[in-house]
Design an enzyme around this catalytic site. Structure first.
Site, short mmCIF file in Angstrom:
data_model
loop_
_atom_site.label_atom_id
_atom_site.label_comp_id
_atom_site.label_asym_id
_atom_site.label_seq_id
_atom_site.Cartn_x
_atom_site.Cartn_y
_atom_site.Cartn_z
N ALA A 132 0.83 -1.27 0.03
CA ALA A 132 0.01 0.01 -0.06
C ALA A 132 0.89 1.21 -0.03
CB ALA A 132 -0.70 -0.03 1.07
N ALA A 133 0.49 2.30 -0.91
CA ALA A 133 1.26 3.45 -0.91
C ALA A 133 0.39 4.67 -0.95
CB ALA A 133 2.09 3.46 -2.14
N SER A 134 0.82 5.85 -0.93
CA SER A 134 -0.03 7.04 -0.60
C SER A 134 -0.97 7.15 -1.75
CB SER A 134 0.77 8.18 -0.76
OG SER A 134 1.56 8.42 -1.94
N LEU A 135 -1.09 6.68 -2.85
CA LEU A 135 -1.92 6.93 -3.93
C LEU A 135 -2.80 5.59 -4.41
CD1 LEU A 135 0.20 8.95 -6.41
CD2 LEU A 135 -1.05 9.74 -4.76
N GLY A 136 -2.25 4.63 -3.95
CA GLY A 136 -3.07 3.30 -4.39
C GLY A 136 -2.35 1.89 -3.72
N GLN A 137 -2.68 0.93 -3.97
CA GLN A 137 -2.65 -0.43 -3.43
C GLN A 137 -2.53 -1.49 -4.54
OE1 GLN A 137 -5.03 -0.17 -0.03
NE2 GLN A 137 -6.55 -1.80 -0.63
N VAL A 138 -1.42 -2.39 -4.15
CA VAL A 138 -1.41 -3.46 -5.17
C VAL A 138 -1.88 -5.00 -4.63
CG1 VAL A 138 0.34 -4.88 -6.60
CG2 VAL A 138 0.59 -2.35 -6.31
N LYS A 152 -3.05 -2.96 -9.80
CA LYS A 152 -2.82 -1.70 -9.13
C LYS A 152 -4.03 -1.00 -8.81
CE LYS A 152 0.53 2.34 -8.92
NZ LYS A 152 1.59 2.88 -9.56
N ASP A 287 11.40 8.20 -10.04
CA ASP A 287 11.21 7.94 -8.65
C ASP A 287 11.67 6.41 -8.36
OD1 ASP A 287 10.01 7.92 -6.08
OD2 ASP A 287 8.17 7.32 -6.71
#
Length: 566
Positions: A132-138, A152, A287
């Protein structure tokens, strides 16, 4: 909205104040307390004592304000022209890591976007996100056709939240910008707009898929770089389905060793591919943090997450190479002029007072301490100049700096003794010596000549550095060089070499002999004959006449009984 449009966002929220008020109160509460703390430190003479505490507090605030502000912190971590050094050190610690949102919501997003039920799309899908990240999750899944994929999924209501935050940031920038003691070089609102444009590109998953395919095409001839395939049938703006990558995090040294992965080879692939992105393709991954790069068991390095990319124009690439050449030649006046062309200084800046400062900061970069060179040192040194001179960091170079520093940090985490020059110098030397484009050949001439005189030691250094790369083959380079010398384009260099060989009224046979001793181990008679045939394939009578003086000089240098002729 598909693209960032600040005016459209402003029109929307201008007539919906109820959507703005609570967010404003929350943001003001956090930052008012932070500013009060800074002022309190000033009034009580505790600035130095509490520097680290305040920097850590800023990181905490940005993390708790959510995705937009985490991205702000990451962007600011590459802007030494905006943020003081102690804050920078804390901001670089920000991670794209947030608690995941509910899987039931993620499944609904997938079904709505693809207009199919989950069981119709996937034979199997993980019940919880893998990351999970700031903009979405996988999620990890299998298609009915058998392919293992990563799915994603974008966070719900993400664009409204980003739009609201960007609207408030832009409003605050316009209102507070003139009062802030920042050396921007331009309107703070433009920086917000630059950030907003990149953020909207990053949350468009179709754009990310196109970026991945373009990146893969650039490295199609590089067997050491892996890019996951995109499954367009199961991808939309908010859902991206791509090939699952089996790999190891570059920061997991134990796993890398257990898998018998050649760590040095992975580092070299990372640094070389990074240089290729900047100097050859102009299209670069902005990034490359540890979660976006993986070592594969077959020795390849895999890139993932192509949301944050940027493209350098051809003129920018050329100016960047020019700046490197001026740095090598220690021509700091010309280097300052290149900074103007690249946008680090405004055209109206008086560069003469800046030249001594550049020499003081960069003077030893290519001197005796060359093996201690690192990008982090350069950014730290430049941050000291930002407050004394009107430097600014253009948006593209902020991303480049972030990319280079992050990749270097990753390499150091794998191998604490890593020296970036051990990989970067052979690559740059090889690129200059092969000279596959007119622009690179012109840069090579600029490196080899200074003040109208041929710099023999620079050619020796370039060859020695290039030969330190085991993959460098001197014979094809020699053939290319001979072809160039015999071409119409090479007439200028032929004339310059003749002058160099006979300057100061003497034949410089000693310099030629040193070059021969440097390369003779790589020169096998049969391969030398083949290379010569290739170079002489289109050899003309005029070319032969032009080359005779050079051959005569080489003949003299090969005679051990020869003496300098005056």
């Amino acid at each position: 909205m598909r693209r960032y449009d600040p005016e459209a966002i402003a029109r929307y929220y201008r007539y919906r104040p109820w959507k703005v008020i609570w967010r404003v109160v929350t943001i003001i509460w956090y930052f008012a307390n932070f500013i009060w703390g800074l002022k309190w430190d000033e009034w009580t003479n505790q600035v130095e004592k509490n520097r680290q505490k305040r920097a850590s507090r800023l990181q905490y605030i940005l993390t708790n304000l959510g995705p937009t502000y985490i991205k702000v912190g990451q962007a600011l971590s590459t802007r030494p022209d905006l943020i003081r050094k102690d804050f920078l050190e804390e901001l670089v610690k920000l991670q794209d890591s947030l608690p995941p949102f509910d899987t039931a919501i993620a499944y609904r997003i997938i079904e709505t976007e693809l207009n199919l039920r989950i069981e119709e799309i996937f034979a199997e899908i993980s019940p919880a996100p893998i990351a999970a990240a700031s903009l979405g999750q996988v999620y990890r899944a299998y298609l009915h056709s058998g392919e293992e994929v990563a799915v994603k999924v974008q966070r719900p209501n993400l664009k409204p939240l980003l739009s609201l935050d960007l609207y408030l940031m832009r409003w605050g920038a316009k209102l507070l910008g003139p009062w802030l003691p920042l050396n921007l070089g331009h309107d703070l609102g433009l920086i917000v707009d630059e950030f907003g444009s990149k953020l909207f590109e990053e949350v468009d998953y179709l754009n990310e898929g196109r970026n991945a395919e373009k990146f893969a095409a650039n490295f199609s001839n590089n067997s050491n770089v892996k890019v996951p395939a995109i499954y367009w049938r199961y991808s939309t703006n908010r859902v991206l389905t791509l090939e699952w990558i089996h790999g190891y995090k570059l920061t997991d040294n134990h796993a890398l060793k257990a898998a018998s992965i050649n760590i040095n080879s992975i580092i070299e692939t990372g640094v070389t591919s990074g240089l290729q992105q900047l100097l050859e393709f102009g299209f670069f991954h902005a990034d490359p943090h540890p979660g976006n790069l993986f070592a594969m068991s077959d020795g390849r390095m895999a890139y993932i997450d192509f949301g944050m990319m940027d493209q350098l124009e051809e003129t920018t690439k050329e100016n960047l190479v020019d700046a490197v050449v001026h740095l090598i030649n220690k021509d700091y006046l010309e280097l300052a002029e290149e900074f103007v062309k690249l946008g680090f200084l405004t055209p109206e800046t008086d560069i003469l007072p800046i030249v001594p400062a550049l020499e003081a900061v960069l003077g030893d970069i290519l001197g005796q301490s060359v093996r201690d060179f690192n990008f982090k040192t350069i950014t730290d040194r430049f941050s000291e100049l930002m407050y004394e001179y009107p430097f600014r960091v253009p948006a593209k170079f902020a991303l480049i700096i972030r990319s280079l520093v992050t990749q270097e940090g990753l390499a150091l985490s794998i191998d604490p003794n890593f020296k970036i020059v051990d990989v970067a110098y052979p690559y740059v030397a090889r690129r200059l010596l092969t000279g596959e484009s007119p622009q690179l050949r012109r840069r090579l001439i600029e490196v080899l000549f200074k003040g109208g005189k041929f710099q023999w030691h620079r050619l020796e250094n370039l060859i020695a550095i290039a030969r330190s790369d085991n993959n460098f083959d001197l014979l094809p380079t020699a053939e290319l060089g001979l072809r160039y010398l015999l071409s119409e384009e090479g007439a200028f260099l032929r004339q310059k070499l003749l002058l160099a060989l006979t300057e100061d009224d003497k034949l410089h046979t000693e310099e030629v002999r040193r070059l021969w001793n440097l390369v003779k181990e790589d020169i096998q008679p049969n391969r030398l004959f083949t290379a010569a045939l290739g170079a002489l394939a289109d050899f003309s009578r005029e070319g032969a006449a032009a080359l005779l003086p050079l051959v005569a000089t080489l003949s003299v240098s090969g005679d051990p009984n020869s003496r300098e002729m005056r």
